[in-house]
Design an enzyme around this catalytic site. Sequence first.
Site, PDB file in Angstrom:
ATOM      1  N   ARG A 330      31.820  46.699  28.025  1.00 58.58           N
ATOM      2  CA  ARG A 330      31.894  47.497  29.253  1.00 58.58           C
ATOM      3  C   ARG A 330      32.736  48.756  29.113  1.00 58.58           C
ATOM      4  O   ARG A 330      32.392  49.802  29.651  1.00 58.58           O
ATOM      5  CB  ARG A 330      32.471  46.638  30.365  1.00 58.58           C
ATOM      6  CG  ARG A 330      31.528  45.539  30.721  1.00 58.58           C
ATOM      7  CD  ARG A 330      32.118  44.583  31.702  1.00 58.58           C
ATOM      8  NE  ARG A 330      31.108  43.586  32.005  1.00 58.58           N
ATOM      9  CZ  ARG A 330      31.308  42.553  32.796  1.00 58.58           C
ATOM     10  NH1 ARG A 330      32.482  42.365  33.364  1.00 58.58           N
ATOM     11  NH2 ARG A 330      30.341  41.696  33.032  1.00 58.58           N
ATOM     12  N   HIS A 401      36.299  46.856  38.533  1.00 64.13           N
ATOM     13  CA  HIS A 401      35.615  45.572  38.634  1.00 64.13           C
ATOM     14  C   HIS A 401      36.523  44.366  38.388  1.00 64.13           C
ATOM     15  O   HIS A 401      36.366  43.318  39.013  1.00 64.13           O
ATOM     16  CB  HIS A 401      34.488  45.574  37.601  1.00 64.13           C
ATOM     17  CG  HIS A 401      33.696  44.318  37.542  1.00 64.13           C
ATOM     18  ND1 HIS A 401      32.891  43.908  38.580  1.00 64.13           N
ATOM     19  CD2 HIS A 401      33.581  43.370  36.571  1.00 64.13           C
ATOM     20  CE1 HIS A 401      32.315  42.761  38.242  1.00 64.13           C
ATOM     21  NE2 HIS A 401      32.723  42.413  37.044  1.00 64.13           N
TER      22      HIS A 401
HETATM   23  C1  FAD Z   1      30.655  41.467  41.834  1.00 63.57           C
HETATM   24  C2  FAD Z   1      31.259  40.678  40.727  1.00 63.57           C
HETATM   25  C3  FAD Z   1      30.457  39.986  39.850  1.00 63.57           C
HETATM   26  C4  FAD Z   1      31.011  39.257  38.806  1.00 63.57           C
HETATM   27  N1  FAD Z   1      30.187  38.586  37.948  1.00 63.57           N
HETATM   28  C5  FAD Z   1      30.737  37.868  36.930  1.00 63.57           C
HETATM   29  C6  FAD Z   1      29.905  37.149  36.026  1.00 63.57           C
HETATM   30  O1  FAD Z   1      28.688  37.156  36.135  1.00 63.57           O
HETATM   31  N2  FAD Z   1      30.503  36.446  35.053  1.00 63.57           N
HETATM   32  C7  FAD Z   1      31.861  36.396  34.889  1.00 63.57           C
HETATM   33  O2  FAD Z   1      32.348  35.726  33.982  1.00 63.57           O
HETATM   34  N3  FAD Z   1      32.660  37.046  35.754  1.00 63.57           N
HETATM   35  C8  FAD Z   1      32.138  37.785  36.769  1.00 63.57           C
HETATM   36  N4  FAD Z   1      32.956  38.447  37.627  1.00 63.57           N
HETATM   37  C9  FAD Z   1      34.409  38.206  37.575  1.00 63.57           C
HETATM   38  C10 FAD Z   1      34.722  36.860  38.238  1.00 63.57           C
HETATM   39  O3  FAD Z   1      33.896  36.685  39.362  1.00 63.57           O
HETATM   40  C11 FAD Z   1      36.162  36.742  38.694  1.00 63.57           C
HETATM   41  O4  FAD Z   1      37.037  37.174  37.700  1.00 63.57           O
HETATM   42  C12 FAD Z   1      36.485  35.287  39.002  1.00 63.57           C
HETATM   43  O5  FAD Z   1      35.534  34.754  39.895  1.00 63.57           O
HETATM   44  C13 FAD Z   1      37.881  35.149  39.591  1.00 63.57           C
HETATM   45  O6  FAD Z   1      38.069  33.812  39.944  1.00 63.57           O
HETATM   46  P1  FAD Z   1      39.482  33.295  40.427  1.00 63.57           P
HETATM   47  O7  FAD Z   1      39.301  31.859  40.745  1.00 63.57           O
HETATM   48  O8  FAD Z   1      40.520  33.667  39.449  1.00 63.57           O
HETATM   49  O9  FAD Z   1      39.799  34.122  41.744  1.00 63.57           O
HETATM   50  P2  FAD Z   1      38.934  34.406  43.159  1.00 63.57           P
HETATM   51  O10 FAD Z   1      37.573  33.856  43.018  1.00 63.57           O
HETATM   52  O11 FAD Z   1      39.148  35.813  43.385  1.00 63.57           O
HETATM   53  O12 FAD Z   1      39.689  33.512  44.161  1.00 63.57           O
HETATM   54  C14 FAD Z   1      40.936  33.886  44.683  1.00 63.57           C
HETATM   55  C15 FAD Z   1      41.337  32.841  45.700  1.00 63.57           C
HETATM   56  O13 FAD Z   1      42.695  33.074  46.052  1.00 63.57           O
HETATM   57  C16 FAD Z   1      42.837  33.108  47.457  1.00 63.57           C
HETATM   58  N5  FAD Z   1      43.965  33.984  47.745  1.00 63.57           N
HETATM   59  C17 FAD Z   1      44.213  35.230  47.277  1.00 63.57           C
HETATM   60  N6  FAD Z   1      45.409  35.670  47.726  1.00 63.57           N
HETATM   61  C18 FAD Z   1      45.906  34.679  48.486  1.00 63.57           C
HETATM   62  C19 FAD Z   1      47.104  34.522  49.225  1.00 63.57           C
HETATM   63  N7  FAD Z   1      48.053  35.454  49.241  1.00 63.57           N
HETATM   64  N8  FAD Z   1      47.274  33.379  49.926  1.00 63.57           N
HETATM   65  C20 FAD Z   1      46.332  32.384  49.912  1.00 63.57           C
HETATM   66  N9  FAD Z   1      45.199  32.478  49.210  1.00 63.57           N
HETATM   67  C21 FAD Z   1      44.994  33.606  48.510  1.00 63.57           C
HETATM   68  C22 FAD Z   1      41.511  33.591  47.986  1.00 63.57           C
HETATM   69  O14 FAD Z   1      41.360  33.185  49.306  1.00 63.57           O
HETATM   70  C23 FAD Z   1      40.563  32.891  47.017  1.00 63.57           C
HETATM   71  O15 FAD Z   1      40.358  31.571  47.462  1.00 63.57           O
HETATM   72  C24 FAD Z   1      32.404  39.215  38.647  1.00 63.57           C
HETATM   73  C25 FAD Z   1      33.227  39.928  39.521  1.00 63.57           C
HETATM   74  C26 FAD Z   1      32.658  40.674  40.544  1.00 63.57           C
HETATM   75  C27 FAD Z   1      33.560  41.498  41.402  1.00 63.57           C
END
Ligand code: FAD
Length: 637
Positions: A330, A401
């Site tokens: 990317r 992103h």
């Molecule tokens: C449009 C898009 C498409 C993508 N596609 C891909 C893909 O195809 N393959 C891939 O590998 N990656 C992809 N990614 C990246 C990937 O989706 C993310 O990096 C990943 O889902 C993050 O997961 P996470 O569990 O770390 O956090 P998130 O899924 O962001 O979850 C964060 C959680 O924390 C909670 N939270 C945040 N702050 C607080 C707070 N202060 N108090 C309480 N709760 C809080 C939120 O409510 C949520 O429940 C994509 C990203 C985007 C933007």
Amino acid sequence: MQLDAKIPGGPITEKWDRHRFELKLVNPANKRKFTVIVVGTGLAGGAASASLAELGYDVKTFCIQDSPRRAHSIAAQGGINAAKNYTNEGDSIWRLFYDTVKGGDFRAREANVYRLAQVSNNIIDQCVAQGVPFARDYGGLLANRSFGGAQVSRTFYARGQTGQQLLLGCYSALSRQVAAGKVTMFPRREMLELVVVDGQARGIVVRNLVTGELESHAAHAVVLATGGYGNVFFLSTNAMASNVTAAYRAHRQGALFANPCFTQIHPTCIPVHGTYQSKLTLMSESLRNDGRVWVPKNPQDSRPPHEIPENERDYYLENKYPSFGNLVPRDVASRNAKEQCDAGKGVGDTQLAVYLDFADAIKRDGRDVIERKYGNLFAMYEKITADDPYKTPMMIYPAVHYTMGGLWVDYNLMSTIDGLFVLGEANFSDHGANRLGASALMQGLADGYFVIPYTIGGYLAGTSLNDVENSHPAFSEAAGGAQNRIDRLLGINGKRTVDDFHKELGRVMWDYCGMARNNAGLEKARGLIQSIRSEFWENVTVPGSNGDFNQSLERAGRVADFLEFAELMVIDARERQESCGGHFNEDFQTEENEALRDDENYCHVAAWEYTGEGQAPKFQKEPLEFENVQLAQRSYK
Ligand SMILES: Cc1cc2nc3c(=O)[nH]c(=O)nc-3n(C[C@H](O)[C@H](O)[C@H](O)COP(=O)(O)OP(=O)(O)OC[C@H]3O[C@@H](n4cnc5c(N)ncnc54)[C@H](O)[C@@H]3O)c2cc1C
């Protein structure tokens, strides 16, 4: 503070097995005596909550949204990597490990990346067992497609909705534990403070977003899985609620922040088309399996795409990088798109776009095949732009992103605060200076399903923990601080909206700390951020009150944290006098405009310690050692 990554000894292939054996265990009957707080219900937090509860711990899980299923992970489109080698193309754990270290421009920790590659295969098995409907090939095996930075097809997918399907699987595992009484779910809660007692993370203060009430929750350990901070740029592909607050508040309590300037700018997004926009839309990288990226050969060529003949088109990625073609990583694809637009070859009204063309693929495979693979993405594109990508090329441009930076964690995923673990996009992760496509879902699920269940046990079994209830004075102190901040925000009664400040901050970050950076720009940005921040605290208007559902107030708190955190990003970018992955300082580039690393001086993780409001953060270094991969200039030719 001495950073100790606690990387186990021995050959890289054996480190994780050996570490799991050496970690202390909590007896099954004793697990119920421990309470663990998990903040976040995306793939990382959801997987952690379900797995820890399944093991027998009492889990309290928090999220901002009304349902865990609305975490940003649901937006993930293209897929998830694993080294299954179902396609017989020569994939292996070693190859996934190597591609990831190289893709990250040699700025990730080898041992963590190897473990990630190792457990990638378990993730797929786990998700299939949960019923995740991955695409399958004609023989019934799971199908794969290609993502950037790899010459094998190792990406498992469910059309363009992989995140949604994975999150539904994870949510069902979580719901089972909620029904069993092992997980208590607290939706619509925002963590505002981490509570540290005797140097150990022992709880959190959250705001009930519906009633405005502050609540204190105590536990034996705290897990943050709160996602990435791309929204510091205002415009990004992230969900609107993605923020840095939980991580930044923990940083203020002593958790070091690592590589905050490492941001991923994704090459294939729908271009910005107006100042009223608050969100950008990703067009999945999977589209580059079949779509061909091009611009007109001649600058300022404003003819519509179908009038530009083949010999007047520049398929610049295919020409410049024949081995990887349109599937370069990317950072490389984004920089090249910018370069073409800077040279006047951009297309569309703003000339800040390049074409992603499916005409050849449709001719070769038929519309049906393309529709089956990408139908929902094409429909989304048409809905937003009113152009039909089956008939005319998509127009795309890079957009913010993903954030590779995050809270520093050791091999156990524990931060520099004892008992505070950080998972998923919120930690500084295994991706170095650039994340390869389809590796974030892999990392989040690896952390949640397969790493934290072991390492948290090692911590709980090996640490002496006093009884701490939420009546401890540390909780009322933290809650008092949070309440003061809320009162202050509501009391300013200024003239500019929160979004107005956020937009201004985003413009500064994009212009000076975005796809290309330079020292003068970064220094200028630091001053600009400081002045936006001081105006914010004098002139922001936050309508409504604390006692009701008030999204302006929520956003005000998050933007206030972005305004402090943004300065840390530019300080970090200024300190790193090299280019690597997504951090491209124009002063450090090869003759062919590729990122030029300085391994002698910058082969390290930059970790920053909070030293007080308005004080310069303290720099700490974790040197990176490469014993299994040879450092080299990245080449995708
Ligand atoms: C449009 C898009 C498409 C993508 N596609 C891909 C893909 O195809 N393959 C891939 O590998 N990656 C992809 N990614 C990246 C990937 O989706 C993310 O990096 C990943 O889902 C993050 O997961 P996470 O569990 O770390 O956090 P998130 O899924 O962001 O979850 C964060 C959680 O924390 C909670 N939270 C945040 N702050 C607080 C707070 N202060 N108090 C309480 N709760 C809080 C939120 O409510 C949520 O429940 C994509 C990203 C985007 C933007």
